[in-house]
Design a protein around this motif. Structure first.
Motif, PDB file in Angstrom:
ATOM      1  N   SER A 130      33.120  27.683  19.899  1.00  0.00           N
ATOM      2  CA  SER A 130      32.930  27.177  21.258  1.00  0.00           C
ATOM      3  C   SER A 130      34.263  26.762  21.852  1.00  0.00           C
ATOM      4  O   SER A 130      35.032  26.022  21.244  1.00  0.00           O
ATOM      5  N   GLY A 131      34.542  27.235  23.064  1.00  0.00           N
ATOM      6  CA  GLY A 131      35.778  26.877  23.740  1.00  0.00           C
ATOM      7  C   GLY A 131      35.922  27.676  25.015  1.00  0.00           C
ATOM      8  O   GLY A 131      35.257  28.704  25.205  1.00  0.00           O
ATOM      9  N   THR A 132      36.789  27.237  25.918  1.00  0.00           N
ATOM     10  CA  THR A 132      36.923  27.920  27.192  1.00  0.00           C
ATOM     11  C   THR A 132      37.733  29.209  27.081  1.00  0.00           C
ATOM     12  O   THR A 132      37.515  30.144  27.854  1.00  0.00           O
ATOM     13  N   THR A 133      38.663  29.287  26.123  1.00  0.00           N
ATOM     14  CA  THR A 133      39.404  30.534  25.939  1.00  0.00           C
ATOM     15  C   THR A 133      38.531  31.573  25.251  1.00  0.00           C
ATOM     16  O   THR A 133      38.548  32.759  25.630  1.00  0.00           O
TER      17      THR A 133
ATOM     18  N   ASN B 175      28.890  29.557  17.776  1.00  0.00           N
ATOM     19  CA  ASN B 175      28.198  28.261  17.814  1.00  0.00           C
ATOM     20  C   ASN B 175      28.190  27.703  19.232  1.00  0.00           C
ATOM     21  O   ASN B 175      28.047  26.501  19.434  1.00  0.00           O
ATOM     22  N   SER B 176      28.342  28.610  20.216  1.00  0.00           N
ATOM     23  CA  SER B 176      28.379  28.209  21.622  1.00  0.00           C
ATOM     24  C   SER B 176      27.202  28.813  22.384  1.00  0.00           C
ATOM     25  O   SER B 176      27.152  30.029  22.591  1.00  0.00           O
ATOM     26  N   PRO B 177      26.256  28.001  22.845  1.00  0.00           N
ATOM     27  CA  PRO B 177      25.174  28.535  23.670  1.00  0.00           C
ATOM     28  C   PRO B 177      25.691  29.227  24.931  1.00  0.00           C
ATOM     29  O   PRO B 177      25.115  30.216  25.384  1.00  0.00           O
ATOM     30  N   ARG B 178      26.771  28.717  25.502  1.00  0.00           N
ATOM     31  CA  ARG B 178      27.337  29.341  26.705  1.00  0.00           C
ATOM     32  C   ARG B 178      27.851  30.752  26.409  1.00  0.00           C
ATOM     33  O   ARG B 178      27.663  31.671  27.206  1.00  0.00           O
TER      34      ARG B 178
ATOM     35  N   GLU C 220      24.993  33.137  25.886  1.00  0.00           N
ATOM     36  CA  GLU C 220      24.360  33.494  27.153  1.00  0.00           C
ATOM     37  C   GLU C 220      25.148  34.581  27.879  1.00  0.00           C
ATOM     38  O   GLU C 220      24.563  35.427  28.560  1.00  0.00           O
ATOM     39  N   VAL C 221      26.481  34.580  27.745  1.00  0.00           N
ATOM     40  CA  VAL C 221      27.303  35.639  28.340  1.00  0.00           C
ATOM     41  C   VAL C 221      26.862  37.002  27.816  1.00  0.00           C
ATOM     42  O   VAL C 221      26.692  37.966  28.565  1.00  0.00           O
ATOM     43  N   PHE C 222      26.651  37.090  26.505  1.00  0.00           N
ATOM     44  CA  PHE C 222      26.231  38.356  25.898  1.00  0.00           C
ATOM     45  C   PHE C 222      24.771  38.678  26.230  1.00  0.00           C
ATOM     46  O   PHE C 222      24.431  39.835  26.502  1.00  0.00           O
ATOM     47  N   TYR C 223      23.908  37.665  26.219  1.00  0.00           N
ATOM     48  CA  TYR C 223      22.506  37.907  26.544  1.00  0.00           C
ATOM     49  C   TYR C 223      22.366  38.439  27.971  1.00  0.00           C
ATOM     50  O   TYR C 223      21.597  39.364  28.246  1.00  0.00           O
ATOM     51  N   ALA C 224      23.136  37.876  28.902  1.00  0.00           N
ATOM     52  CA  ALA C 224      23.068  38.302  30.299  1.00  0.00           C
ATOM     53  C   ALA C 224      23.559  39.729  30.479  1.00  0.00           C
ATOM     54  O   ALA C 224      23.066  40.460  31.351  1.00  0.00           O
TER      55      ALA C 224
ATOM     56  N   VAL D 284      29.881  17.254  23.167  1.00  0.00           N
ATOM     57  CA  VAL D 284      30.241  17.171  24.582  1.00  0.00           C
ATOM     58  C   VAL D 284      30.954  18.438  25.053  1.00  0.00           C
ATOM     59  O   VAL D 284      30.900  18.788  26.231  1.00  0.00           O
ATOM     60  N   SER D 285      31.598  19.156  24.125  1.00  0.00           N
ATOM     61  CA  SER D 285      32.274  20.409  24.487  1.00  0.00           C
ATOM     62  C   SER D 285      31.367  21.625  24.302  1.00  0.00           C
ATOM     63  O   SER D 285      31.831  22.760  24.284  1.00  0.00           O
ATOM     64  N   ASP D 286      30.055  21.371  24.176  1.00  0.00           N
ATOM     65  CA  ASP D 286      29.049  22.430  24.072  1.00  0.00           C
ATOM     66  C   ASP D 286      29.183  23.273  22.809  1.00  0.00           C
ATOM     67  O   ASP D 286      28.910  24.478  22.820  1.00  0.00           O
ATOM     68  N   ALA D 287      29.612  22.653  21.719  1.00  0.00           N
ATOM     69  CA  ALA D 287      29.628  23.330  20.419  1.00  0.00           C
ATOM     70  C   ALA D 287      28.419  22.871  19.607  1.00  0.00           C
ATOM     71  O   ALA D 287      28.010  21.710  19.677  1.00  0.00           O
ATOM     72  N   LEU D 288      27.843  23.787  18.837  1.00  0.00           N
ATOM     73  CA  LEU D 288      26.779  23.435  17.899  1.00  0.00           C
ATOM     74  C   LEU D 288      27.428  23.165  16.542  1.00  0.00           C
ATOM     75  O   LEU D 288      28.133  24.018  15.996  1.00  0.00           O
TER      76      LEU D 288
END
Length: 258
Positions: A104-107, A126-129, A132-136, A153-157
């Motif tokens: 999980s990370g912005t880069t 480990n990043s839901p975000r 979701e990029v791949f699912y979309a 808080v950084s959206d990591a599981l």
């Protein structure tokens, strides 16, 4: 006259700090049209007056706590152009049919967007975000594996579920975003559970590649992930200072300036 010039430079440094929160010696030298030694003298003078806090390679307005963990949305807006360039360089290392891991990370989020068209790609994250990029994108040839875990808080599981999932997997390439990197402390993160999860990512990968913009150099998080020498490569931006580049070239097999 010289003192007035010094005062004007130092005010510009303070203005830059208020705008960016952190400044680098190399960037200031270029912006002010002076040598790096002159910038360091200005930083020393400002630090002596309590106007800033010096850090490796630059300065901040206040010393950042090693446990401070900014949220994903805040980090997404920082150095976005450099992150896109890093992602562009990283995607060139990926071939159809590979298995890769993205923490999980912005880069790594920027990299995910550039990977959606690669055929027969298996992605572990480990990043839901990122998932979701791949699912979309709905590429039927891709296999996306999202670990379980507790969300940070950084959206990591992170946590036992994430560690259990990663302990059963083996991937060709890992692209790992980090909070900070220094010669002394290696690659770090503010979150202990995230450090453990990132270590599990590293163990699961045949090759480990750090993706981090140049502002991460000189920043130290609470927990070490690994020393510099224990990963294969780093992809970062060309604004990374020369001294840091030399340290990294001595520690890593590969340094790529995107």
């Amino acid at each position: 006259m010289t003192e007035m010039l010094a005062s004007a430079r130092q005010q510009r440094i303070i203005d830059a700090l208020r705008e960016r929160e952190q400044v680098r010696v190399t960037s200031l030298a270029s912006e002010l049209g002076v040598s790096e030694m002159t910038v360091r003298r200005d930083l020393n003078a400002l630090a002596a007056r309590g106007a800033l806090v010096k850090v490796h390679g630059g300065a901040t307005l206040d010393a950042a706590p090693t446990s401070n963990e900014p949220g994903f949305t805040h980090k997404l807006a920082l150095e976005s152009g450099e992150k896109q360039a890093i992602a562009h360089a990283a995607v060139k290392l990926i071939r159809p049919g590979m298995s890769i891991a993205l923490n999980s990370g912005t880069t790594t989020f920027a990299l995910a967007a550039q990977c959606t068209g690669i055929k027969d790609l298996t992605v572990v994250t480990n990043s839901p975000r990122i998932a979701e990029v791949f699912y979309a994108a709905a590429n039927p040839s891709q296999n996306i594996i999202l670990t379980g875990g507790t969300r940070t808080v950084s959206d990591a599981l992170v946590g036992p579920l994430a560690l259990s999932a990663l302990g059963q997997l083996h991937v060709d390439l890992l692209f790992l975003g980090v909070h900070g990197m220094t010669a002394e402390d290696g690659f770090t993160t503010p979150n202990m559970l995230e450090a453990q999860t990132n270590q599990a990512f590293i163990k699961a990968a045949a090759r480990q590649i750090i993706v981090a913009d140049h502002t991460k150099w000189g920043v130290t998080g609470l927990c070490q992930i690994v020393p510099l020498s224990q990963v294969d490569a780093l992809i970062t931006g060309p604004r990374l200072e020369a001294e840091a580049q030399e340290i990294l070239r001595q520690s890593l097999d590969t340094l790529i300036l995107a």
